[in-house]
Scaffold this active site. Sequence first.
Site, PDB file in Angstrom:
ATOM      1  N   SER A 108       0.822  -1.210   0.000  1.00  0.00           N
ATOM      2  CA  SER A 108       0.000   0.000   0.000  1.00  0.00           C
ATOM      3  C   SER A 108       0.859   1.264   0.000  1.00  0.00           C
ATOM      4  O   SER A 108       1.973   1.276   0.543  1.00  0.00           O
ATOM      5  CB  SER A 108      -0.867  -0.051   1.262  1.00  0.00           C
ATOM      6  OG  SER A 108      -1.231   1.223   1.674  1.00  0.00           O
ATOM      7  N   TYR A 168      -2.018  -0.033  10.280  1.00  0.00           N
ATOM      8  CA  TYR A 168      -2.214  -0.695   8.981  1.00  0.00           C
ATOM      9  C   TYR A 168      -0.930  -0.595   8.155  1.00  0.00           C
ATOM     10  O   TYR A 168      -0.434  -1.588   7.608  1.00  0.00           O
ATOM     11  CB  TYR A 168      -3.387  -0.040   8.235  1.00  0.00           C
ATOM     12  CG  TYR A 168      -3.500  -0.437   6.776  1.00  0.00           C
ATOM     13  CD1 TYR A 168      -3.896  -1.725   6.413  1.00  0.00           C
ATOM     14  CD2 TYR A 168      -3.209   0.471   5.753  1.00  0.00           C
ATOM     15  CE1 TYR A 168      -3.996  -2.097   5.079  1.00  0.00           C
ATOM     16  CE2 TYR A 168      -3.311   0.106   4.418  1.00  0.00           C
ATOM     17  CZ  TYR A 168      -3.702  -1.172   4.073  1.00  0.00           C
ATOM     18  OH  TYR A 168      -3.793  -1.537   2.755  1.00  0.00           O
TER      19      TYR A 168
HETATM   20  N1  LIG Z   1      -8.529  -0.720  -1.914  1.00  0.00           N
HETATM   21  C1  LIG Z   1      -7.460   0.047  -1.781  1.00  0.00           C
HETATM   22  O1  LIG Z   1      -7.508   1.263  -1.958  1.00  0.00           O
HETATM   23  C2  LIG Z   1      -6.108  -0.554  -1.446  1.00  0.00           C
HETATM   24  C3  LIG Z   1      -4.985   0.288  -1.427  1.00  0.00           C
HETATM   25  C4  LIG Z   1      -3.756  -0.255  -1.095  1.00  0.00           C
HETATM   26  C5  LIG Z   1      -3.621  -1.597  -0.837  1.00  0.00           C
HETATM   27  N2  LIG Z   1      -4.735  -2.397  -0.850  1.00  0.00           N
HETATM   28  C6  LIG Z   1      -4.564  -3.808  -0.540  1.00  0.00           C
HETATM   29  O2  LIG Z   1      -5.120  -4.586  -1.595  1.00  0.00           O
HETATM   30  C7  LIG Z   1      -5.664  -5.808  -1.058  1.00  0.00           C
HETATM   31  C8  LIG Z   1      -7.117  -5.958  -1.473  1.00  0.00           C
HETATM   32  O3  LIG Z   1      -7.845  -4.840  -0.970  1.00  0.00           O
HETATM   33  P1  LIG Z   1      -9.406  -4.641  -1.228  1.00  0.00           P
HETATM   34  O4  LIG Z   1      -9.654  -3.185  -1.200  1.00  0.00           O
HETATM   35  O5  LIG Z   1      -9.838  -5.468  -2.374  1.00  0.00           O
HETATM   36  O6  LIG Z   1      -9.973  -5.244   0.153  1.00  0.00           O
HETATM   37  P2  LIG Z   1     -11.199  -6.251   0.402  1.00  0.00           P
HETATM   38  O7  LIG Z   1     -11.430  -6.227   1.877  1.00  0.00           O
HETATM   39  O8  LIG Z   1     -12.331  -5.922  -0.484  1.00  0.00           O
HETATM   40  O9  LIG Z   1     -10.590  -7.652  -0.017  1.00  0.00           O
HETATM   41  C9  LIG Z   1      -9.821  -8.452   0.863  1.00  0.00           C
HETATM   42  C10 LIG Z   1     -10.415  -9.857   0.840  1.00  0.00           C
HETATM   43  O10 LIG Z   1      -9.614 -10.675   1.694  1.00  0.00           O
HETATM   44  C11 LIG Z   1     -10.483 -11.577   2.375  1.00  0.00           C
HETATM   45  N3  LIG Z   1      -9.837 -12.001   3.625  1.00  0.00           N
HETATM   46  C12 LIG Z   1      -9.581 -11.245   4.718  1.00  0.00           C
HETATM   47  N4  LIG Z   1      -9.049 -12.002   5.682  1.00  0.00           N
HETATM   48  C13 LIG Z   1      -8.958 -13.262   5.189  1.00  0.00           C
HETATM   49  C14 LIG Z   1      -8.503 -14.497   5.742  1.00  0.00           C
HETATM   50  N5  LIG Z   1      -8.053 -14.551   7.003  1.00  0.00           N
HETATM   51  N6  LIG Z   1      -8.536 -15.599   4.967  1.00  0.00           N
HETATM   52  C15 LIG Z   1      -9.008 -15.545   3.701  1.00  0.00           C
HETATM   53  N7  LIG Z   1      -9.471 -14.398   3.126  1.00  0.00           N
HETATM   54  C16 LIG Z   1      -9.439 -13.271   3.871  1.00  0.00           C
HETATM   55  C17 LIG Z   1     -11.725 -10.729   2.667  1.00  0.00           C
HETATM   56  O11 LIG Z   1     -12.867 -11.531   2.932  1.00  0.00           O
HETATM   57  C18 LIG Z   1     -11.845  -9.910   1.385  1.00  0.00           C
HETATM   58  O12 LIG Z   1     -12.714 -10.532   0.467  1.00  0.00           O
HETATM   59  C19 LIG Z   1      -5.453  -5.722   0.452  1.00  0.00           C
HETATM   60  O13 LIG Z   1      -4.261  -6.390   0.756  1.00  0.00           O
HETATM   61  C20 LIG Z   1      -5.304  -4.246   0.722  1.00  0.00           C
HETATM   62  O14 LIG Z   1      -4.560  -3.986   1.884  1.00  0.00           O
HETATM   63  C21 LIG Z   1      -5.976  -1.907  -1.156  1.00  0.00           C
END
Ligand SMILES: NC(=O)c1ccc[n+]([C@@H]2O[C@H](COP(=O)([O-])OP(=O)(O)OC[C@H]3O[C@@H](n4cnc5c(N)ncnc54)[C@H](O)[C@@H]3O)[C@@H](O)[C@H]2O)c1
Length: 314
Positions: free
Chosen positions: A127, A152
């Site tokens: 991130s 985070y």
């Molecule tokens: N959305 C953003 O702006 C953003 C920015 C930077 C980084 N990220 C990173 O990208 C990745 C995806 O983000 P997102 O926005 O799609 O989030 P999201 O919460 O929509 O997706 C994460 C998924 O991981 C699953 N998950 C969580 N814990 C779990 C576990 N213990 N076992 C199995 N599955 C599990 C959740 O159910 C969810 O479906 C994350 O690592 C997040 O930190 C996102």
Amino acid sequence: MRILVTGGAGFIGSHLCSRLLRENHEVTIVDNFDPYYDPGRKKKQLELVKRAGNFQFIQADLMDKQACRKVFQTKRFDVVIHLAALPGVAYSVKEPLAYVHYDIEMTINVLKCAGETGVSHVIFSSSSSVYGNKADKPLAEDMVDGKVVSPYAASKYGAESFCHSFQHLYGFQLSILRFFTVYGPWARPDMAIPKFAERLSKGLPIEIYGSGTSRDYTYIDDIVDGVHAVLNTNHENETFNIGYGEPISMERLLDNFRKFYPDMEVIQKPWRTGDVVSTWADIAKAETRLGYKSKVSIKDGIEKVVRWIGSCSD
Ligand SMILES: NC(=O)c1ccc[n+]([C@@H]2O[C@H](COP(=O)([O-])OP(=O)(O)OC[C@H]3O[C@@H](n4cnc5c(N)ncnc54)[C@H](O)[C@@H]3O)[C@@H](O)[C@H]2O)c1
């Protein structure tokens, strides 16, 4: 390629998996439908992925070592794209320890299983928050120093370090992608753009925190392009920013919404601890090394989000 996508029922994962399936990759999704936000929404997202093709779905909690091992025993994966995490800066201030479990321990489980089962390429979703509070200039990949401002961000920074150490131990190809504030249809409901769009579509006021903030908002299709580009690149161990490449001030973001909701009401709230003032991705490395090019401007992106919200309430 045989690709395992962790967190594939989530926002980024569901968009990415649709693209991978359209390109005929053999996709396995693992997700536990974590309750951080409505699991029903994640199930709906998976239904949409099904329209792109068939995939194997495993419901498992990857924080559980045994469950993680079982996932990796189902077949030999070429690539693992590790998206599963507990996201959210504000929640991490309230529940810092949870982030050690989800974002560090779970990542170690995935890295260890990937190494032990001979996965060739691990792609880790990091991130922009790992840069801390220093975005008065474009942030290049080598500008991290660990001085982050939220639990985070600390967990992502720590997880990046574990990625490097397991790459060294097992020799798989490692790509760390630092995503910058991702938005688009089905974006996580705790984030500003989807929250604004949802509330404004119902005629409700929106809240903004602090002043003088800006973010390098990146449309989901650009993020998917970035992941796709790294899938087809050879290197040993590299980190790339995947962003739009331009900071957008809160005022400019609100102006883009005001075009659709001219009477919108904005409530000013105090600064939220854990938030950075600004983010700004230097995407030169991704452009030169991956051929990545961000395409969707904030104006077009907000229009797409507003149309999507409208189609949900039809
Ligand atoms: N959305 C953003 O702006 C953003 C920015 C930077 C980084 N990220 C990173 O990208 C990745 C995806 O983000 P997102 O926005 O799609 O989030 P999201 O919460 O929509 O997706 C994460 C998924 O991981 C699953 N998950 C969580 N814990 C779990 C576990 N213990 N076992 C199995 N599955 C599990 C959740 O159910 C969810 O479906 C994350 O690592 C997040 O930190 C996102």
